[in-house]
Design an enzyme around this catalytic site. Structure first.
Site, PDB file in Angstrom:
ATOM      1  N   CYS A  95       0.823  -1.211   0.000  1.00 45.28           N
ATOM      2  CA  CYS A  95       0.000   0.000   0.000  1.00 45.28           C
ATOM      3  C   CYS A  95       0.857   1.262   0.000  1.00 45.28           C
ATOM      4  O   CYS A  95       0.609   2.186  -0.776  1.00 45.28           O
ATOM      5  CB  CYS A  95      -0.939  -0.004   1.199  1.00 45.28           C
ATOM      6  SG  CYS A  95      -2.017   1.454   1.281  1.00 45.28           S
ATOM      7  N   CYS A 191      -6.103  -2.436   7.763  1.00 44.22           N
ATOM      8  CA  CYS A 191      -7.188  -1.449   7.713  1.00 44.22           C
ATOM      9  C   CYS A 191      -8.452  -1.940   7.030  1.00 44.22           C
ATOM     10  O   CYS A 191      -9.553  -1.525   7.392  1.00 44.22           O
ATOM     11  CB  CYS A 191      -6.695  -0.160   7.035  1.00 44.22           C
ATOM     12  SG  CYS A 191      -6.345  -0.321   5.261  1.00 44.22           S
TER      13      CYS A 191
END
Length: 364
Positions: A95, A191
């Site tokens: 990410c 997340c």
């Protein structure tokens, strides 16, 4: 700006230093199948409102970008495919490189901004014409492990204002600046998971139950729910009763999970590993053997090792780097639970040299 205390203080520090600052909130993918519980912790409604309020308090413009589609393709789909292939990925590394920092940096440069800044804890220093990455002052919060993937050109356009601060100092700064998020708790979970890690994998991967066997004897002692749900050295979720047991070996052809009872069992240790997809922050590829420290998982202490270039044979898709270069890493002392799919990051004391993906451990 995620709405947390770190990115909020980072924005205020940069403004105080005279930078022309704009806050950006990123929307990522969330698991809509979770219904009312569907939420990505990095971009929840609460986080958005907190980030917007901090930007208004600081007095900077605030924008939102929708990165949900590329996040799903690049981060979530990779997460699932790696587990399906028997590897344990680190989605934060992917990410940061390709979405949260990498993609945002491309947007920022096109919009006329010089830098992207984040609330990560690590230090960036210019030495001559070279930007060098170092561990943060706060060793308990150091996040350099997740940010070894950038090129020298990208490093020139990144800022990490919190590298010289400890977390308690950052919270005190937030209180002094009267930021409403000063006491906001932080989450260290992945997340995009709305619930249990294994429930997510069970939902999206075709899992096959199979046998659990003792590695020492071959005795069948139970059944597993699908090999992608386990990782080397894992204890939780295996077998109770006569345990504890630790995951030690996978037989993917026969769909068997082998376990051992002793946490210090020799089979859980490896004297080295092969690293693939290696990135060197200097932009220069080492061609000779050298010594350094290696970190094989987040929170792990750097251990002395010897790194040797070795040409990748290309049998594994995406196995070797662009120049066909993999690396043999030999530890001075065997290390426990060397896990394929995790990152190995190389250090020279505090300085980050680079890192790559663990292809497999070797030696005992």
């Amino acid at each position: 700006m995620s709405g947390g205390v770190d990115s909020s203080v980072a924005a205020q520090l940069l403004k105080n230093q005279g930078y022309d600052v704009a806050g950006v909130f990123l929307h990522f993918w969330k698991d809509e199948s979770a219904g009312d519980k569907a939420e990505n912790r990095c971009c929840s409604l609460e986080s958005l409102l907190d980030a917007r309020a901090v930007a208004a308090k600081i007095g900077i413009p605030f924008y939102t970008f929708d990165f949900s589609s590329p996040f799903k393709k690049v981060v979530v789909d990779n997460f699932l495919s790696e587990y399906a292939a028997g590897r344990t990925p680190n989605p934060c590394v992917v990410c940061n490189k390709q979405i949260k920092i990498g993609r945002l940096l491309k947007y920022a440069r096109r919009l006329g901004f010089d830098y992207v800044a984040t609330g990560h804890y690590l230090r960036l220093k210019r030495v001559g014409r070279e930007e060098r990455l170092y561990k943060a002052k706060d060793k308990n919060k150091d996040q350099s492990y997740f940010l070894y993937t950038f090129t020298p050109e990208e490093l020139k356009h990144l800022l990490f204002p919190l590298g010289a601060y400890t977390k308690p100092q950052v919270r005190k700064l937030a209180e002094k600046l009267k930021l409403a998020v000063a006491a906001k708790p932080e989450s260290q979970d992945i997340c995009f998971l709305s619930g249990d890690h294994n429930k997510f994998l069970k939902k999206y991967l075709p899992l096959r139950p199979g046998e659990i066997r003792r590695l020492e004897t071959g005795e069948k002692i139970g059944e597993h729910q699908g090999l992608p749900l386990y990782t080397i050295g894992q204890r939780r979720g295996l077998i109770g009763g006569t345990g504890p047991y630790y995951a030690a070996k996978f037989d993917w052809r026969r769909n068997i999970l082998y376990v051992v009872k002793n946490w210090n069992e020799a089979v859980l240790y490896r004297s080295g590993l092969i690293a693939k997809k290696v990135n060197w922050l200097s932009g220069r590829t080492p061609r000779r053997v050298f010594k350094c420290g290696a970190v094989i998982r987040y929170g792990h202490q750097a251990v002395p090792c010897v790194v040797t270039p070795t040409v990748g044979k290309g049998k594994e898709k995406g196995g070797a780097g662009k120049d066909g270069q993999n690396y043999q890493v030999k530890f001075l002392k065997p290390q426990r639970a060397v896990t394929p799919g995790q990152s190995v990051v190389f250090y020279e004391k505090e300085k980050v040299l680079g890192g790559g993906i663990i292809s497999h451990g070797n030696g005992k």
